[in-house]
Design an enzyme around this catalytic site. Sequence first.
Site, PDB file in Angstrom:
ATOM      1  N   ARG A 194       0.802  -1.223   0.000  1.00 31.75           N
ATOM      2  CA  ARG A 194       0.000   0.000   0.000  1.00 31.75           C
ATOM      3  C   ARG A 194       0.834   1.272   0.000  1.00 31.75           C
ATOM      4  O   ARG A 194       0.302   2.353  -0.164  1.00 31.75           O
ATOM      5  CB  ARG A 194      -0.934   0.005   1.217  1.00 31.75           C
ATOM      6  CG  ARG A 194      -2.036  -1.023   1.092  1.00 31.75           C
ATOM      7  CD  ARG A 194      -3.010  -0.932   2.257  1.00 31.75           C
ATOM      8  NE  ARG A 194      -4.169  -1.768   2.023  1.00 31.75           N
ATOM      9  CZ  ARG A 194      -4.222  -3.064   2.281  1.00 31.75           C
ATOM     10  NH1 ARG A 194      -3.170  -3.676   2.791  1.00 31.75           N
ATOM     11  NH2 ARG A 194      -5.315  -3.755   2.037  1.00 31.75           N
ATOM     12  N   HIS A 199      -6.074 -10.936   7.205  1.00 31.64           N
ATOM     13  CA  HIS A 199      -6.196 -10.848   5.750  1.00 31.64           C
ATOM     14  C   HIS A 199      -5.875 -12.174   5.069  1.00 31.64           C
ATOM     15  O   HIS A 199      -5.563 -12.199   3.887  1.00 31.64           O
ATOM     16  CB  HIS A 199      -5.291  -9.738   5.205  1.00 31.64           C
ATOM     17  CG  HIS A 199      -5.652  -8.371   5.721  1.00 31.64           C
ATOM     18  ND1 HIS A 199      -4.790  -7.304   5.725  1.00 31.64           N
ATOM     19  CD2 HIS A 199      -6.809  -7.905   6.267  1.00 31.64           C
ATOM     20  CE1 HIS A 199      -5.386  -6.236   6.244  1.00 31.64           C
ATOM     21  NE2 HIS A 199      -6.616  -6.576   6.591  1.00 31.64           N
TER      22      HIS A 199
END
Length: 254
Positions: free
Chosen positions: A41, A126
Site C-alpha cells: 500500500r 487478511h
Amino acid sequence: MTQDTPISPIERFAAILRASQRAVFFTGAGISTESGIPDFRSPGGVWTKMQPIYFQDFVASEEKRREAWGRRFGNKDGWVGAQPNRGHYAVAELIQRGKAKAVITQNVDNLHQASGVPADRIIELHGNASYATCLSCHRRYELADIEREFNSTGSVAPCPHCNGIIKSATISFGQQMPQLPMQRAAEETLSCDLFVVLGSSLSVFPAADFPLRAKQNGAALVIVNRDPTEMDELADVIIHEGIGDTMTEVIARL
Ligand code: ZN
C-alpha cells in the site's frame, strides 16, 4: 547538581514488557519489509503500479481468475522465498516464553508460522497467501499443485469436491473480513495487558481499531513503526526505528 538519567523508549518498552502478564502483538507490512517483502500500500508499492483484482471480479470472471493466478505464479506479488527476520523471531520467542499469548497480523506471508509461532497463536486478518482454499467448501489446496495445473492448462479448474471456485487463501480487496479471526482478535485485544504494534501505520480499518480498544480497556500500548502512525498520541511508548533492531534490544533487557 543532579540530573535524572533519561530513560530511553527501548528501556521503557522493556520495563512494560517485563511487568506484562499477557501481551499481544499486532503486526503489519513493516515487520515483513525487513524480510524484503514490499509494502503493497505504500507509495511506490505494488498497488501503485498494478491494479488489485477485486474479489467480485475474481468470482465473476474466468479471465480475472487467470490474471490473478498469472500474477501469483509470475511472482509479481514479490514475496516468494522470503524468510523471517529478527522481528519475527523475537515475537516467536516471546510467545514461546509465555510472555505473549497471540499475534494478530495483517500480513499474508506466513512468516510468523515460518519463525516458529504455533499456528493456533496466529490470527490472520487478511488470510494467508501460501496456500489456496475452495470458496465454497473451504478445502485446502497446495499452491504447488495449482501452479502445475495452471502452467499446463492455463487455468485453474473448480474444486473437484463441490465445483466451487479455488482462490488463494488471502482476503482480497472487496472481500468481507473473516468473521472468526476478527472475533478472536477482539477477544485477545480485550484480554491483554499490553498491546504491541509492530510495523503498521494503523490506517486500515477495521484492523486499526484493535489498539484503540486495547488502550480503552486499560492495556498499555507500544507502537514500533518507521513512520508516525495515526495512534501515536495514544501510545505509552512510540519507537520510530526498525523492528528487528528494536526487538533485539528489548529482548536483551528482559
Ligand atoms: Zn469445494
